[in-house]
Design a protein around this motif. Sequence first.
Motif, PDB file in Angstrom:
ATOM      1  N   TYR A 188      -6.613  -4.872 -10.991  1.00 52.91           N
ATOM      2  CA  TYR A 188      -6.349  -3.809 -10.025  1.00 52.91           C
ATOM      3  C   TYR A 188      -4.878  -3.805  -9.623  1.00 52.91           C
ATOM      4  O   TYR A 188      -4.253  -2.743  -9.480  1.00 52.91           O
ATOM      5  N   GLU A 205      -2.923  -2.200 -12.342  1.00 51.43           N
ATOM      6  CA  GLU A 205      -3.122  -0.753 -12.324  1.00 51.43           C
ATOM      7  C   GLU A 205      -2.250  -0.100 -11.249  1.00 51.43           C
ATOM      8  O   GLU A 205      -1.620   0.940 -11.480  1.00 51.43           O
ATOM      9  N   GLN A 206      -2.245  -0.678 -10.051  1.00 52.32           N
ATOM     10  CA  GLN A 206      -1.379  -0.144  -8.999  1.00 52.32           C
ATOM     11  C   GLN A 206       0.085  -0.186  -9.417  1.00 52.32           C
ATOM     12  O   GLN A 206       0.851   0.746  -9.179  1.00 52.32           O
ATOM     13  N   HIS A 230     -10.225   4.700 -17.488  1.00 49.19           N
ATOM     14  CA  HIS A 230      -8.883   5.189 -17.184  1.00 49.19           C
ATOM     15  C   HIS A 230      -8.502   6.415 -18.015  1.00 49.19           C
ATOM     16  O   HIS A 230      -7.493   7.038 -17.752  1.00 49.19           O
ATOM     17  N   ASP A 258      -5.411  10.789  -8.931  1.00 60.30           N
ATOM     18  CA  ASP A 258      -5.861   9.386  -9.015  1.00 60.30           C
ATOM     19  C   ASP A 258      -4.666   8.441  -9.026  1.00 60.30           C
ATOM     20  O   ASP A 258      -4.640   7.432  -8.328  1.00 60.30           O
ATOM     21  N   ARG A 284      -3.503   5.660  -6.240  1.00 63.91           N
ATOM     22  CA  ARG A 284      -3.554   4.254  -6.601  1.00 63.91           C
ATOM     23  C   ARG A 284      -2.186   3.585  -6.514  1.00 63.91           C
ATOM     24  O   ARG A 284      -2.088   2.360  -6.485  1.00 63.91           O
ATOM     25  N   ASN A 328     -15.812   2.237  -5.626  1.00 60.50           N
ATOM     26  CA  ASN A 328     -14.906   1.492  -4.751  1.00 60.50           C
ATOM     27  C   ASN A 328     -15.677   0.429  -3.971  1.00 60.50           C
ATOM     28  O   ASN A 328     -16.673   0.743  -3.314  1.00 60.50           O
TER      29      ASN A 328
END
Length: 971
Positions: free
Chosen positions: A535, A538-539, A573, A580, A584, A673
């Motif tokens: 995660y 990804e951020q 993804h 999105d 994010r 989530n």
Amino acid sequence: MPRKSKSKLALVLQSNPDGQPIAGVGSGVGLEFIKAYFPEAQNIIRIASAYFSLVGYKLGRKYVASEVQFQILVGREEGKHVRATVIDEITADLGQCDTNLWRTVFELVERMKSGRFIIRDAREMQVPFHCKFYICDSKLIWHGSSNYSRRGLCQSAEQVSVSHDSERICLFTNWYDDVAQNAQDLLAELIKKLEDWLNLATPFEVYLKTLFLLNNLAEYPLCLGAYSPVYYQKGVIARAIRQANEYGGALIIAATGLGKTVIGAEIALRLQPIGRTSLVILIAPGGVRENWEQQLENRNVYFKFFNIDLLFRKASEESRHLTTQLEKLLQRANDNTVILIDEAHFYRNELLREKSKRGKSLVYERIVPAVKAGAKIFLLTATAYGTDYLNLNSLLYLLPHRFYKPNLLEEQIPWEIIDAEEFSRLPIVTILGLPHVLQMARNRGDIDTNGRTFIQFGDERRYLPKSLKLYSLRYQLFLQPELQAAFDRHCFDQAFKSPHKWFDDDKMALCESAIDTVYNASLTNWLSSPVAMAYSIEQNLATLSSCEQTEDFSQLTLNLWEQSATNIHNQEHRSFNVLDIQNRSHKTPMYISLQERRNTLIPLLARLRQSNYTDDKFLKLQNIIEEHCLDTRGKVIIFVKRYLTAQYLLSMLERTFSEALRIGCTVETDEGNPRLKAGLQRFEVLKQFSPRSHNYNASREYDVLICTDADGVGVNLQDADTVVNYDPPEGADELFQRAGRVLRMTANSERVVQFYTLVPLIIDQTDSLSRVQNDICKRFTRIAHRHNKSKRILGSGVISEEEHSEITLDSDLDVEQLTRDSQFLKDIGGLGAESMLTHVAVLEQYQSRAEELPEYLLSARNYSKPQPRIFVLLKYESKYFPILFNLSSKKLEKQDELAILDLIACVESEPCAAIQAAEIEKIANQAARAWCDFENISIDQVSKICGLYLVPLDKTAEINRLLNDTSNDEE
């Protein structure tokens, strides 16, 4: 209370030609007749009086010849009490502080033994006895309203007249003698009481009497469901009531499992009967509401419950809004209000908020004015210390501020400390730790046939765990070389650091630095789990650098994701859109370009999604669960910091253990989530995991519980015996709260509790130039440092710096070490919990003896200090005040109650110092007068219950000579 001046009514006398009074009215008329006529008696003085007092006897005895016999017939107007009441009224003068009585009492006892003093009680006669007259031989009689007491002879306005009429004298004498034959003889019992006082008590009896009066709690009727306080709780409760009277509240730190709810409920109950509590405002986490309701409602205490986080919220104009309701109640608070805050450590950062100018504390803005308006406040927590000493000062700020007099100008300032020793010595703080309670139980003799120490709850024995096994398990971080390199190449650095203020315990000052919130959060995720790290990546990849933030940002980022999607096993993804990615992304730009980060991080993200790595941390957890759930059929609690990690572990454990174990989790997924389950849902999960501690009938129990620190406060989960710190906590308070879920008393005397902390092997690297490796080492070093500071306050630890260590809680050696020899309590000066509980243990052991001790005691003992002092326990308006008076400086010494108890504490066999009792009484009265002058209280409203002369070693003879040289006659 200010001393009130009293004006005497004028004394008017009518005298005969010889100057003797024949009638009179006013204050002191009785004493004038005694002076005039007692010297004429040669054989017997007969007195009928509603009252007889020792001070009254002292006033008249100098006018009576030694061979004259006193006969006294006592009968109070009400005529309804038994003889014990008469004796108590007579001996009550032994506690007065205005007149020295020892020599008077000594002479009176000699008269009694020789038959020259007879006293009888006429109260139990069928007819009320109202007579007040005095007959001297057969020569004269005077009568009126004057009793044979100081008040009757000197203070009250009375009327008296004399008669020499022989016929009248004979009539009264015969009636007196007839009544006396049927009255109760009080002589033997009164001699016994007076001789007990004349013969000094032992120093231990004074110490025990003081303990009894300061700590004894009356029994209150409780409804079904309310738990009666046990002995170690009683000491805390009694001290809290005195802290409320003197300071307006207290901070009570009690280790988890020791019954803060019962302590708080009892405090609220015992402040009610004296008319000062009309409302209790209870502020606590929602998870403990049911326990509080049970204890308060079954004590018939009226209270209002509010969740602890409401004080952080702004009020609403809607009157039904809970924050608004709480705010209005606090605004109306007065001295009839009690505020109870459970788990008060929630407010530990409020002072930092104010000092760092991040904004005014809503907590302080609401609570402090209520306390200034007179509300009593009690803060309860198991973990006051979290990250620094400012945590402690934040809580102390909520308590009533103390008075300070700089340059003769009085002002109020908050309580404040600079270290654990000073904190534990504060008179407004009470500390209760597990080792202290165990030592107290051992002192009581509460040890079973197997040598286990137990805590007695009514008829039930409960045991703390036999031992605490602490494990520090090393694991290999997943993808360590690759991710370590990525961190060191600044792939997780933000472009602009954020200002950060923090408190330095060593400097005792607020410091300022810059922190990288993105870097820290990414590091936390790496230490947590692969999904949490994924995660973070990804951020990261959804965020541009400061140089790349252009109008093409959204499209550029989307193109990069689409190009790399085919390399990622998790295809979710592919459906990313611009919104999105923007949601994010981090709120702050990154340090290096997205393209550079993409080259490093996309392959790592692909491996994380494909599970192309070994999660050694999970394997360590799997081994723990196999050992404690499958092999021994126990239960395991797992604490995590990230919701994603909770869901990851739930999935992995269900897949690993299939139908063998049932896994519970307080985190759920909502539309992809993760989030905490609602409060009632979480509570249901906790009950299914630990049904016996909740008295819950679960159809099927959970064997493993995955939870966050949101469920690490105030919840009883002692059905389990193993806690795993899967993710490290930030503060010591979180660490101790986690342990507290299982470190509680049960009926199982052989229970052993395990605490596992998972630590990455990377911290063992030496001479590393890696920035991230050093930062991880600092994190775990900081946790250990904060843990050690907290355990110095509580007296025990819950993590080990060794791979494995064990604390046997109730062995003689370990308890001695924990409470005396080790740094745990050495750093708090041996006071606080250890001192208080030592005294309470003595009282528990000698409770029945304490109840039988005489009402008034005097004694003397040698001690190691260089200056002579006297301890006096005074009673004023039904409250007890221990005072200390320095005979060298002739001044009162301000000492905390615990410090005074420590000073007078002694063993049962402690001998009396060779000081004359009359001198002890004299200096005790001197100390009492000094206290009354200081407090501006009339001395006739105060009683001295105990006096203990503290004589420096080898100075007894010298002090006796000094006392004899300065001694004045009683008169």
